[in-house]
Design an enzyme around this catalytic site. Structure first.
Site, PDB file in Angstrom:
ATOM      1  N   PRO A 174       0.833  -1.259   0.090  1.00 41.08           N
ATOM      2  CA  PRO A 174       0.110  -0.007  -0.024  1.00 41.08           C
ATOM      3  C   PRO A 174       0.992   1.265  -0.039  1.00 41.08           C
ATOM      4  CG  PRO A 174       0.146  -1.001   2.320  1.00 41.08           C
ATOM      5  CD  PRO A 174       0.991  -1.768   1.267  1.00 41.08           C
TER       6      PRO A 174
ATOM      7  N   CYS B   9       1.689   3.437   9.955  1.00 41.92           N
ATOM      8  CA  CYS B   9       1.956   5.097   8.981  1.00 41.92           C
ATOM      9  C   CYS B   9       2.720   5.854   9.854  1.00 41.92           C
ATOM     10  CB  CYS B   9       0.328   5.455   8.665  1.00 41.92           C
ATOM     11  SG  CYS B   9       0.456   7.040   7.931  1.00 41.92           S
TER      12      CYS B   9
ATOM     13  N   LYS C  48      -0.094  -4.892   8.972  1.00 47.12           N
ATOM     14  CA  LYS C  48       1.212  -4.470   8.793  1.00 47.12           C
ATOM     15  C   LYS C  48       1.670  -3.459   9.756  1.00 47.12           C
ATOM     16  CE  LYS C  48       3.262  -2.175   4.667  1.00 47.12           C
ATOM     17  NZ  LYS C  48       3.469  -0.947   5.038  1.00 47.12           N
TER      18      LYS C  48
ATOM     19  N   ASN D 215       9.086  -7.083   4.519  1.00 44.88           N
ATOM     20  CA  ASN D 215       9.081  -5.741   3.475  1.00 44.88           C
ATOM     21  C   ASN D 215      10.210  -4.759   3.823  1.00 44.88           C
ATOM     22  OD1 ASN D 215       7.150  -2.410   4.103  1.00 44.88           O
ATOM     23  ND2 ASN D 215       7.622  -3.474   1.856  1.00 44.88           N
ATOM     24  N   GLY D 216      10.647  -3.941   2.792  1.00 43.34           N
ATOM     25  CA  GLY D 216      11.644  -2.883   2.986  1.00 43.34           C
ATOM     26  C   GLY D 216      12.643  -3.127   2.359  1.00 43.34           C
TER      27      GLY D 216
ATOM     28  N   ARG E 161       8.387   0.544  -2.989  1.00 42.31           N
ATOM     29  CA  ARG E 161       8.914   1.480  -4.267  1.00 42.31           C
ATOM     30  C   ARG E 161       9.641   0.764  -5.242  1.00 42.31           C
ATOM     31  NH1 ARG E 161      12.060   4.383   0.160  1.00 42.31           N
ATOM     32  NH2 ARG E 161      11.831   2.338   0.974  1.00 42.31           N
TER      33      ARG E 161
HETATM   34  C1  LIG Z   1       4.436   7.188  -0.451  1.00 40.02           C
HETATM   35  C2  LIG Z   1       4.099   6.104   0.366  1.00 40.02           C
HETATM   36  C3  LIG Z   1       2.986   5.896   0.814  1.00 40.02           C
HETATM   37  C4  LIG Z   1       2.715   4.797   1.567  1.00 40.02           C
HETATM   38  N1  LIG Z   1       1.422   4.576   2.067  1.00 40.02           N
HETATM   39  C5  LIG Z   1       1.245   3.258   2.947  1.00 40.02           C
HETATM   40  C6  LIG Z   1      -0.150   2.945   3.255  1.00 40.02           C
HETATM   41  O1  LIG Z   1      -1.081   3.614   2.989  1.00 40.02           O
HETATM   42  N2  LIG Z   1      -0.179   1.948   4.310  1.00 40.02           N
HETATM   43  C7  LIG Z   1       0.939   1.318   4.821  1.00 40.02           C
HETATM   44  O2  LIG Z   1       0.751   0.471   5.091  1.00 40.02           O
HETATM   45  N3  LIG Z   1       2.203   1.684   4.454  1.00 40.02           N
HETATM   46  C8  LIG Z   1       2.483   2.683   3.358  1.00 40.02           C
HETATM   47  N4  LIG Z   1       3.413   2.908   3.096  1.00 40.02           N
HETATM   48  C9  LIG Z   1       4.727   2.028   3.051  1.00 40.02           C
HETATM   49  C10 LIG Z   1       5.107   1.007   2.352  1.00 40.02           C
HETATM   50  O3  LIG Z   1       3.676   0.086   2.380  1.00 40.02           O
HETATM   51  C11 LIG Z   1       6.128   0.181   2.625  1.00 40.02           C
HETATM   52  O4  LIG Z   1       5.991  -0.381   4.005  1.00 40.02           O
HETATM   53  C12 LIG Z   1       7.342   1.116   2.462  1.00 40.02           C
HETATM   54  O5  LIG Z   1       7.366   1.925   1.437  1.00 40.02           O
HETATM   55  C13 LIG Z   1       8.896   0.101   2.647  1.00 40.02           C
HETATM   56  O6  LIG Z   1       8.749  -0.618   1.332  1.00 40.02           O
HETATM   57  P1  LIG Z   1       9.710  -0.439   0.190  1.00 40.02           P
HETATM   58  O7  LIG Z   1      11.027  -0.252   0.717  1.00 40.02           O
HETATM   59  O8  LIG Z   1       9.538  -1.720  -0.784  1.00 40.02           O
HETATM   60  O9  LIG Z   1       9.079   0.870  -0.454  1.00 40.02           O
HETATM   61  C14 LIG Z   1       3.822   4.055   2.225  1.00 40.02           C
HETATM   62  C15 LIG Z   1       4.945   4.332   1.664  1.00 40.02           C
HETATM   63  C16 LIG Z   1       5.218   5.361   0.526  1.00 40.02           C
HETATM   64  C17 LIG Z   1       6.748   5.318   0.040  1.00 40.02           C
END
Ligand SMILES: Cc1cc2nc3c(=O)[nH]c(=O)nc-3n(C[C@H](O)[C@H](O)[C@H](O)COP(=O)(O)O)c2cc1C
Length: 324
Positions: free
Chosen positions: A7, A98, A139, A199-200, A224
């Site tokens: 998300p 969040c 999450k 995740n991450g 991302r």
């Molecule tokens: C722009 C943006 C918006 C996000 N919105 C949410 C969200 O609505 N709900 C949530 O659980 N995590 C949210 N996240 C966190 C991501 O789901 C994820 O946990 C985080 O980006 C790390 O994963 P990644 O390194 O693969 O991006 C958001 C992240 C970004 C960058």
């Protein structure tokens, strides 16, 4: 192995969810969060955040989409979870990660990681409001300021009846600063008996292998990385490090722009394009060049021409003059 599209509020909207899942490899998508305060929200809120509900809660390519709820009000969360399920959501996901100050100030998102008992109550309230066969996932991050309550939080979520848990391997205090601490996920994995989704900072198939090995789970959520590389999930399954070539990416950018232009109010369109290009340019030199051009443009019509010039059969000389 399960690969889940993360998300991402304001980023992974319906357009990018459609485009990314169409590249293949994803088992599920979690929607941007629906913020619950103390009331049952109208159906229109669910449809606007998750339009896929209108088509069986699947993206156009058939990937199931699960609505994510954020809040701490037990009755309101339970009622909204029931509504999302009645509208067809593929289960319910609960947001305990969040980092937004506004959200945290009203006791939603990552701030709840200071209170394992509240996490337990929230998950339990939603679990008990839904039939047993409906998935309730959660999450979280590793913690708020530090990881002291990390295992207590994970156990609270599992003990309250969650079906599975995704953990973004950073605390709230760590924000998005690299690295993601995948080794902490292994500790959580040993502490709970429900499936863990890591995740991450998974940007490539090699990262997937490393994360999966260190965390001790094959289930990974991509955020991302999938925005930068829409074909990432497919390539992870093929163990293929070669990313999309510029021509194919141009096709996706053209498609994205066409759909955004068709649906969104004109004043928002440029922002959506710039936001995606800003991610793409980190990984694709062609996108960097395009981003510099797009950034300088003021009018949507000029952007129409710029993007039209990316189409394989377009004539850049003719099109840059604006003539049809
Ligand atoms: C722009 C943006 C918006 C996000 N919105 C949410 C969200 O609505 N709900 C949530 O659980 N995590 C949210 N996240 C966190 C991501 O789901 C994820 O946990 C985080 O980006 C790390 O994963 P990644 O390194 O693969 O991006 C958001 C992240 C970004 C960058």
């Amino acid at each position: 192995m399960r690969l889940i599209l993360a998300p991402m509020e304001g980023l992974a909207d319906v357009y990018l969810r459609r485009l990314i899942t169409a590249q293949g490899g994803f088992d599920r998508v979690i929607s941007e969060f629906v913020r619950v305060v103390d009331q049952l929200l109208p159906e229109s809120v669910f449809y606007s955040i998750c339009p896929e509900l209108l088509q069986g809660s699947r993206t156009d390519s058939g990937t199931p989409v699960r609505v994510q709820l954020l809040g701490n009000h037990l009755e309101a969360l339970a009622a909204n979870a029931q509504r999302a399920i009645a509208l067809g959501s593929d289960g319910i996901d609960l947001n305990f990660g969040c980092p937004s100050k506004t959200v945290n100030r009203s006791q939603g998102g990552a701030v709840l990681l200071r209170e394992p008992d509240t996490l337990y109550q929230v998950v339990k309230a939603v679990r008990e409001a839904l039939p047993e066969h409906i998935t309730v996932s959660a999450k979280m991050r590793l913690g708020y300021d530090d990881t002291e309550l990390m295992l207590d939080n994970a156990r609270a979520i599992a003990d309250a009846g969650a079906t599975e848990l995704t953990v973004h391997a950073r605390t709230r205090a760590q924000g998005y600063a690299p690295p993601a601490h995948w080794h902490e996920l292994a500790r959580i994995r040993s502490a709970i008996s429900i499936p863990l989704i890591a995740n991450g900072d998974v940007w490539s198939p090699a990262d997937y292998q490393a994360c999966s090995q260190i965390a001790g789970t094959q289930d990974v959520m991509l955020g991302r990385g999938a925005i930068r590389h829409p074909d990432l999930a497919h390539r992870i399954r093929q163990n293929n490090e070669t990313t999309l070539d510029w021509q194919r990416l141009c096709g996706l950018i053209v498609q994205f722009w066409r759909e955004v232009r068709a649906d969104m109010p004109e004043k928002y369109c440029a922002g959506r394009l710039k936001q995606w290009l800003n991610h793409l340019r980190v990984a694709h030199s062609g996108a960097e060049r395009l981003w510099l051009e797009v950034r300088a443009e003021r009018s949507t019509q000029a952007l129409d021409r710029l993007i039209h010039n990316l189409e394989p059969d377009s004539d850049p000389v003719r099109n840059s003059s604006g003539q049809p």
